[in-house]
Every structure is written in structure tokens, then in C-alpha cells.
Design a protein around this motif. Structure first.
Motif, PDB file in Angstrom:
ATOM      1  N   THR A  64       0.846  -1.180   0.000  1.00  0.00           N
ATOM      2  CA  THR A  64       0.000   0.000   0.000  1.00  0.00           C
ATOM      3  C   THR A  64       0.886   1.236   0.000  1.00  0.00           C
ATOM      4  O   THR A  64       2.105   1.131  -0.061  1.00  0.00           O
ATOM      5  CB  THR A  64      -0.954  -0.014   1.206  1.00  0.00           C
ATOM      6  OG1 THR A  64      -1.902   1.050   1.086  1.00  0.00           O
ATOM      7  CG2 THR A  64      -0.209   0.099   2.521  1.00  0.00           C
ATOM      8  N   ASP A  65       0.258   2.413   0.064  1.00  0.00           N
ATOM      9  CA  ASP A  65       1.062   3.631   0.134  1.00  0.00           C
ATOM     10  C   ASP A  65       0.958   4.247   1.523  1.00  0.00           C
ATOM     11  O   ASP A  65       0.277   3.726   2.410  1.00  0.00           O
ATOM     12  CB  ASP A  65       0.681   4.621  -0.968  1.00  0.00           C
ATOM     13  CG  ASP A  65      -0.729   5.183  -0.817  1.00  0.00           C
ATOM     14  OD1 ASP A  65      -1.235   5.238   0.315  1.00  0.00           O
ATOM     15  OD2 ASP A  65      -1.322   5.572  -1.840  1.00  0.00           O
ATOM     16  N   GLY A  66       1.632   5.374   1.707  1.00  0.00           N
ATOM     17  CA  GLY A  66       1.753   5.961   3.036  1.00  0.00           C
ATOM     18  C   GLY A  66       0.450   6.362   3.681  1.00  0.00           C
ATOM     19  O   GLY A  66       0.361   6.413   4.913  1.00  0.00           O
ATOM     20  N   ARG A  67      -0.584   6.631   2.887  1.00  0.00           N
ATOM     21  CA  ARG A  67      -1.873   7.027   3.461  1.00  0.00           C
ATOM     22  C   ARG A  67      -2.500   5.926   4.295  1.00  0.00           C
ATOM     23  O   ARG A  67      -3.288   6.204   5.211  1.00  0.00           O
ATOM     24  CB  ARG A  67      -2.843   7.426   2.342  1.00  0.00           C
ATOM     25  CG  ARG A  67      -2.442   8.646   1.534  1.00  0.00           C
ATOM     26  CD  ARG A  67      -3.353   8.805   0.335  1.00  0.00           C
ATOM     27  NE  ARG A  67      -3.256   7.670  -0.573  1.00  0.00           N
ATOM     28  CZ  ARG A  67      -4.109   7.446  -1.572  1.00  0.00           C
ATOM     29  NH1 ARG A  67      -5.144   8.244  -1.760  1.00  0.00           N
ATOM     30  NH2 ARG A  67      -3.937   6.395  -2.370  1.00  0.00           N
ATOM     31  N   PHE A  68      -2.170   4.666   3.965  1.00  0.00           N
ATOM     32  CA  PHE A  68      -2.832   3.542   4.615  1.00  0.00           C
ATOM     33  C   PHE A  68      -1.865   2.670   5.414  1.00  0.00           C
ATOM     34  O   PHE A  68      -2.229   1.572   5.824  1.00  0.00           O
ATOM     35  CB  PHE A  68      -3.548   2.698   3.553  1.00  0.00           C
ATOM     36  CG  PHE A  68      -4.516   3.489   2.729  1.00  0.00           C
ATOM     37  CD1 PHE A  68      -5.756   3.845   3.241  1.00  0.00           C
ATOM     38  CD2 PHE A  68      -4.179   3.908   1.453  1.00  0.00           C
ATOM     39  CE1 PHE A  68      -6.647   4.587   2.487  1.00  0.00           C
ATOM     40  CE2 PHE A  68      -5.058   4.655   0.694  1.00  0.00           C
ATOM     41  CZ  PHE A  68      -6.296   4.999   1.208  1.00  0.00           C
ATOM     42  N   ALA A  69      -0.656   3.184   5.657  1.00  0.00           N
ATOM     43  CA  ALA A  69       0.340   2.387   6.375  1.00  0.00           C
ATOM     44  C   ALA A  69      -0.122   2.054   7.791  1.00  0.00           C
ATOM     45  O   ALA A  69      -0.007   0.909   8.247  1.00  0.00           O
ATOM     46  CB  ALA A  69       1.672   3.133   6.406  1.00  0.00           C
ATOM     47  N   GLU A  70      -0.645   3.044   8.489  1.00  0.00           N
ATOM     48  CA  GLU A  70      -1.094   2.811   9.866  1.00  0.00           C
ATOM     49  C   GLU A  70      -2.295   1.869   9.891  1.00  0.00           C
ATOM     50  O   GLU A  70      -2.389   0.983  10.748  1.00  0.00           O
ATOM     51  CB  GLU A  70      -1.455   4.135  10.541  1.00  0.00           C
ATOM     52  CG  GLU A  70      -1.860   3.965  11.998  1.00  0.00           C
ATOM     53  CD  GLU A  70      -2.195   5.283  12.669  1.00  0.00           C
ATOM     54  OE1 GLU A  70      -2.543   5.250  13.861  1.00  0.00           O
ATOM     55  OE2 GLU A  70      -2.096   6.338  12.005  1.00  0.00           O
ATOM     56  N   GLU A  71      -3.213   2.045   8.942  1.00  0.00           N
ATOM     57  CA  GLU A  71      -4.378   1.164   8.875  1.00  0.00           C
ATOM     58  C   GLU A  71      -3.965  -0.284   8.627  1.00  0.00           C
ATOM     59  O   GLU A  71      -4.508  -1.213   9.236  1.00  0.00           O
ATOM     60  CB  GLU A  71      -5.327   1.641   7.778  1.00  0.00           C
ATOM     61  CG  GLU A  71      -6.604   0.838   7.690  1.00  0.00           C
ATOM     62  CD  GLU A  71      -7.543   1.329   6.603  1.00  0.00           C
ATOM     63  OE1 GLU A  71      -8.488   0.590   6.271  1.00  0.00           O
ATOM     64  OE2 GLU A  71      -7.322   2.441   6.089  1.00  0.00           O
TER      65      GLU A  71
END
Length: 373
Positions: A64-71
Motif C-alpha cells: 500500500t502507500d503511506g496514506r494507509f500504512a497505519e491502517e
């Protein structure tokens, strides 16, 4: 950047991954690329808008990309998250080289010709092999957590419906009722509606997929409502027809015939029965009562993470029902210029036959509502 494994997947997720890994083994593959977002959620519970899963025999990568790393880290800490800074195909190329993947399976039903061409160029010597329906075939039958989520989606949809019907007033529009249903479902905990809600008054109900508009309800109105909720990613799907203060004579006959057809079909549901034979039960009954030509669609469809998914109860489908399938049963008849009736319930295939998961009343007299001015 990759994050390490931190735990084991939940039991149900682990079973699904193992089933997918068995398909990889049987297909003679080294890995399998999952690009469909719904299938990715089914295998990992991660549903970020940008993502793909790479399933290997002994591990799973989430790309995935950085927007969804925490998710990704929160929902699937047991998987290895690869937070890409470039393109998906470049990240995949690195992984194919790292793991010496010689044969990579992909989902042909979820990959465009252009994307496949780009991927083939990126992975170089790695051979790409289509593995159709590798995940969707697993989704045909539901495990206990999935059935529980569908049950909760049904509970919320039914509770919302009861509230909306109780508060119905003369002069309300189709759009008013649809908006109220959506509000009540989200207030009760649904992520939203499982599809655009259908509310169709009178002659509008002859359109199976009518769009709600400004048509107002009055005494004597017949109102077709088709709605559902989404809970934990899983959908419910119901249809009822309610009558405001009285039942129009033409609708009475339509309703009685459709209800009889639905009950006949539900009685036929059990593991091993051909789907076309269940459809035929409803279709023959309506034909005998002179309404066969007005039943213009299939009897039902599978229900789960998608509102419409396999299997299908239709006259051309000869596949057999299996234990654990969840299907809708929704016969309907439609008369242009007059209106239509459709009755829909969600049904689980069990060892004992059909278990109707929905519980709203559908006897004709129970469908009369006393809307106030």
C-alpha cells in the motif's frame, strides 16, 4: 519500507489464507497476487483504497502507500506491510526477485490488459499465470464470523425499517423515506447502505431498480422498499411492500402470488439442490397463476462482502447449493403503469435446509401501515 510480523492472524482469517495457499500449491505457483479490494479484505481484513496482497506459501505481504500504512498495521499486524513510494508494479518486481518467484498467479477477472502488460514488463522473467476465481470460490460459503456479520447487518436494517414505517406520514416523498432509512441504519451502527436504497410508490414500483424521487405517498399507496445495511464489510438485502391504510385490489393478487412463490422456493432450498430447480419452483407457481411472464429476473443471488456475488439462483444456473451459502430469495412481478411487488429475504443453507435469517413480517395484512397526516 516493510514492517515485520507481530502476531498470528485470527483463526478465521488464517483458515482463509491456508485455503488460498492450497490453491497456490495446486496451481504450481510460487505466489498469488490479489488485486481485488474485496478479496483482499476477505483474506486480510485490510480494505485501504490503495493496496494489493501478495500471498506466498508461508507469508502474506500487504502492499500500500503511506496514506494507509497505519491502517494496514492496525488491521493486519501479522502480515508484512510494504509501504511503497513508487508504483505497485515496481514493489512487486522487488518482491519477486527477493523471493525468487518463478510463477506468479494473478486475478484475470480483476486486472486490465494494460495493467497486465505493465506487470509483465516489471517482473521480467517471472511467468504470470491466471488463476480465476481463486478467492471468490472461497467466498461462496460463509464461516461463522461472516454469518454473524450478515445477521447484524440484517438486524440493523430491520430495526431501521420498523422505525421508518412507524414514523411514516402522508405526503412524504420516496426520497424522504430513503433518506430516513439511511439515517436510521447509520445511527444504529451500519457503515452505510449496502446499495442505493430503492423506494418506489405506486406505478414506480413496476421498475425493479427504481430510483426514489419526489413522488408522494397517500392513502391507498403501495410502496416497494428494497434496502440493506453494511456491517463489518458484510451486506444485508431485504425487500418489502407496504400499503398505506388499505390494499389496492390489483396489488392484493400480486402480493399473494409473489409470497406463495417465495415460500415455495424457500422450502426447496437445501444442500445439493440445483440452483435452477429452486428458481423453477417460484417461476412455475407464478406461471400457473398467470403471472409467469411478469417475473423478469432471477430468483436470487449470493450475499456477503458484495451485495451481489456468487452463487445465483437463476433458471440457467445448474450449480448445486452448498452448506454455508447465504442467498437472497426475491421473486417479483411487475406491471407497467400499475406497479410491482417483490418480497426478499436472506437465507442460509444448513444441513436441515433453509434457515431464513430475516425476520420482518410479510403476511399481507401485516403490511398495512397507518401513516398519519
Amino acid at each position: 519500507m516493510a514492517s515485520p510480523h507481530s502476531s498470528q492472524p485470527p483463526v478465521a482469517i488464517n483458515r482463509r489464507i491456508q485455503s488460498c495457499q492450497e490453491k497456490i500449491r495446486l496451481g504450481g505457483l510460487d505466489a498469488f497476487l490479489v488485486t481485488n479490494r474485496v478479496d483482499q479484505f476477505y483474506l486480510t481484513e485490510f480494505d485501504g483504497e490503495d493496496g494489493a496482497a501478495l500471498v506466498l506459501p508461508s507469508r502474506v505481504y500487504l502492499l500500500t502507500d503511506g496514506r494507509f500504512a497505519e491502517e494496514a498495521e492496525r488491521t493486519a499486524p501479522w502480515a508484512t506491510a510494504v509501504v511503497r513510494t513508487g508504483s505497485l508494479k515496481d514493489s512487486l518486481a522487488k518482491l519477486t526477485r527477493r523471493h525468487r518467484i518463478r510463477k506468479l498467479g494473478f486475478q484475470p477477472e480483476h486486472m486490465s490488459v494494460a495493467a497486465l502488460g505493465d506487470l509483465r514488463k516489471a517482473v521480467g522473467p517471472t511467468k504470470l499465470k491466471p488463476l480465476p476465481r481463486a478467492v471468490s470460490s472461497l467466498r461462496l460459503t460463509k464461516d461463522k464470523p461472516e454469518v454473524a456479520a450478515i445477521r447484524e447487518a440484517i438486524r440493523i436494517a430491520e430495526t431501521a425499517f420498523r422505525t421508518v414505517v412507524r414514523r411514516m406520514r402522508l405526503g412524504m416523498t420516496e426520497l424522504d423515506i430513503a433518506a430516513n432509512l439511511l439515517f436510521q441504519m447509520t445511527r444504529l451502527g451500519a457503515r452505510g447502505a449496502s446499495f442505493p436504497i430503492i423506494v418506489a410508490e405506486g406505478p414506480n414500483s413496476s421498475l425493479p431498480h427504481a430510483k426514489p424521487g419526489g413522488r408522494r405517498i397517500g392513502a391507498g399507496s403501495a410502496l416497494l422498499i428494497d434496502w440493506g445495511a453494511v456491517v463489518d464489510g458484510y451486506c444485508s438485502d431485504l425487500t418489502r411492500v407496504v400499503f398505506v391504510r388499505r390494499i389496492p385490489p390489483r396489488f392484493r393478487r400480486m402480493y399473494e402470488n409473489v409470497l406463495a412463490a417465495q415460500l415455495e422456493a424457500i422450502r426447496a432450498i437445501r444442500a445439493g439442490v440445483r440452483m435452477c430447480d429452486v428458481d423453477a419452483k417460484a417461476r412455475r407457481l407464478l406461471a400457473k397463476r398467470g403471472m409467469g411472464r411478469r417475473f423478469t429476473h432471477g430468483l436470487g443471488h449470493g450475499l456477503g462482502l458484495d451485495i451481489h456475488e456468487a452463487p445465483r439462483l437463476a433458471k440457467e444456473v445448474t450449480d448445486r447449493l452448498e452448506l454455508g451459502m447465504v442467498v437472497t430469495v426475491e421473486p417479483g412481478v411487475y406491471f407497467p403503469g400499475i406497479g410491482g411487488v417483490r418480497i426478499e429475504d436472506d437465507v442460509l443453507v444448513t444441513e436441515a435446509g433453509a434457515r431464513v435469517l430475516t425476520s420482518l413480517p410479510k403476511e399481507l395484512d401485516a403490511m398495512v401501515v397507518q401513516a398519519r397526516p
